[in-house]
Design a protein around this motif. Sequence first.
Motif, mmCIF file in Angstrom:
data_model
loop_
_atom_site.group_PDB
_atom_site.id
_atom_site.type_symbol
_atom_site.label_atom_id
_atom_site.label_comp_id
_atom_site.label_asym_id
_atom_site.label_seq_id
_atom_site.Cartn_x
_atom_site.Cartn_y
_atom_site.Cartn_z
ATOM 1 N N MET A 1 4.697 -98.487 63.075
ATOM 2 C CA MET A 1 4.110 -97.524 64.001
ATOM 3 C C MET A 1 2.639 -97.823 64.289
ATOM 4 N N HIS B 1 4.011 -88.914 78.777
ATOM 5 C CA HIS B 1 4.940 -90.009 79.092
ATOM 6 C C HIS B 1 5.783 -89.772 80.339
ATOM 7 N N TYR C 1 4.834 -95.843 71.901
ATOM 8 C CA TYR C 1 4.926 -94.910 70.773
ATOM 9 C C TYR C 1 5.021 -93.468 71.275
ATOM 10 N N GLY C 2 5.926 -92.736 70.708
ATOM 11 C CA GLY C 2 6.127 -91.354 71.134
ATOM 12 C C GLY C 2 7.064 -91.268 72.313
ATOM 13 N N ASN C 3 7.334 -92.423 72.918
ATOM 14 C CA ASN C 3 8.203 -92.452 74.086
ATOM 15 C C ASN C 3 9.496 -93.181 73.732
ATOM 16 N N ALA D 1 9.851 -85.595 68.170
ATOM 17 C CA ALA D 1 10.253 -86.999 68.171
ATOM 18 C C ALA D 1 11.308 -87.268 69.227
ATOM 19 N N CYS E 1 11.146 -87.383 74.254
ATOM 20 C CA CYS E 1 11.258 -88.397 75.300
ATOM 21 C C CYS E 1 12.502 -89.268 75.128
ATOM 22 N N PRO F 1 13.851 -91.163 72.518
ATOM 23 C CA PRO F 1 13.464 -92.513 72.104
ATOM 24 C C PRO F 1 14.674 -93.410 71.875
ATOM 25 N N LEU G 1 14.243 -94.311 66.364
ATOM 26 C CA LEU G 1 13.659 -93.222 65.595
ATOM 27 C C LEU G 1 13.367 -93.727 64.180
ATOM 28 N N GLY H 1 3.899 -84.691 74.236
ATOM 29 C CA GLY H 1 4.530 -85.990 74.425
ATOM 30 C C GLY H 1 5.101 -86.143 75.819
ATOM 31 N N SER I 1 9.723 -93.297 68.163
ATOM 32 C CA SER I 1 9.025 -92.130 67.626
ATOM 33 C C SER I 1 9.374 -91.947 66.164
#
Lengths: 319, 311
Positions: free
Chosen positions: A55, A119, A87-89, A167, A170, A172, A175, A115, A92
């Motif tokens: 990360m 994004h 990241y976060g998109n 998390a 978006c 992801p 994860l 988030g 996560s």
Amino acid sequence: MGALLSVDNLRVEFKIDDVYYSAVEKLSFSVNQGETLGIVGESGCGKSATSLAIMGLLQKNARVSGRVEFQGRSLFERPTSELRRLYGNEISMVFQDSMNALNPVLRVGDQIAEGLLSHRKIGKREALLSSIDLLDKMGLAHPSEIARMYPHELSGGMRQRVMIAMAMACEPKLLIADEPTTALDVTVQAQILRLIKKLTTKNHMGTLFITHDLGVIAQMCDRVAVMYAGRIVEHGSVKQIFHNPCHPYTEGLLKSVPRVDGQQHRLEPIPGNVPPITAMPPGCKFKPRCSNPECLCRDTEPDLFDVEPGHQCRTWQYA
Amino acid sequence: MGEIILDVKDIRKLYPSRAARFGKARWTKAVDGVSFHLHYGEALGIVGESGSGKSTLIRSILRLIEPTEGSIEYEGIDVRALSNRGLRNWRRHVQLVFQDPYASLNPHYTIRQTVLEPMVIHGMYSQRERIQRMGELLCHVGLDISMADRYPHEFSGGQRQRIGIARALAINPKLLFLDEPVASLDVSVQAQILNLLCDLRDDLNLSYVFVAHDLSVVRYLCDTVIVMSQGKMVEMAKTEELFRNPLHPYTKTLLSAVPIPDPDVNMMQFDWREADITHDLSSFGDVRDSGSKPTIWEHVSQDHFVSLPAG
């Protein structure tokens, strides 16, 4: 199709009193889409250092080398602006300690919406509505009221769901769950685990599941990597690891767990303790605690050798 | 099973809730009518989730906090009637091992001082005997006498828990209260401590009251188990009976929620309700109900009791 996440020869070192000590070494694994890889090990084995390295969240006293690829492209070589979009998109993370990982002065609805706002091209109102929708999907009753609450007003299980909602906001592709249920009661843990499993299947998401709990691993994962002293000592499918453990550490772990089902046997603990990273033994890192009479130990550290297809073990026995 | 060492009847611990300052006083029942007895050499497990009142219960029994109601009898002595002086003497027989081995040892004391202190406080043994005893104790819990002059921060979690156990055993107690002694330890170390507790119990003929949230740990160590929820006992049985034949819905839920370390046993089949579990508890009637309905104890078989919703 290539792996979603592939980690190749990762090494993480921490600077302690001007000397670098390695916490993670020779770490290679991959996570495919729709698959859950479990990393299991005791405290100090480098599980969390691994997830933080992926990360990009390690502190300044850490030094990372090796290659981490996401969808075929190296993470460490991408510019910050691109990582910020990632990241976060698309990648996560769910952290262990939900009290410290949430912002205490922001309403949880706003935290989830954050988030989405950065994004997705959506407005604040819309983002808030989706965060309420997410809370609803997490199985929380009265999601619109919970969205207006602050973290301290929620129970541990509720906060953990808020973290998972953040998390998942978006949707992801990958994860990373670092001990997501460790601080929770078993009944709440069971619900959170099922929730993660459901979302993994539904979104065809790759999951890296980090825990010390062998029960959770057996129930959640497709493949398992057992870590000891910063290295993977055994790697294989869940069935291979649990039914045919080859490394003495894996065997020791399995024999150390009391069970609620089946016959009760006297536990056979592994003697000794995990060595601190400042005092790693040379050669095989497990040697001081190893009780395997057939151990063919040499002075150098063994590599991961194939035991059977898809099952590797770090002992000289399989060289 | 031998004679009864500890007899606890109808212990209650109430805390005034925040609303008490205005109008009618309201009470939160942290522990609500718990009764059990413990025989010599028996290990009793108390399990429950956070907030079930298990720690409050043992602290009330030890009178570290004053219980609101109920009677506690230890070897025929009425513990609730003891004066401060009497309590101090009583605690020579009863000791507590704490959950957090990082917080429960004095960082300024060496291990020698830590283990000697209870013997000094209770004026037991001569100076020479104390030192000799300390050496034996450290050896007994799997530590080396050469470590005696080190400080707690030099030890790992498992070693610190061993020190905590040595300290509790220093004055030769008959009854040990263990409050989540292995909760903060890694699995391999947890197994070491569990085996140590098993061996000590056999060697020294100790009785245990063992508090834990982890059902597998309780099953490993205890003869009898009490399941607590919301301050009340919901089920009590011999360990193997409880794990083979759980009757109360809450016990069943707890048991089915434990992840089994075997990929062939699929726990995901169990039907958890999606709502928060605390909402679910209301369906068990008496467990959540704050009303004063008496609990009916159904005597299922020998030594197996389960609480039923009244009415």
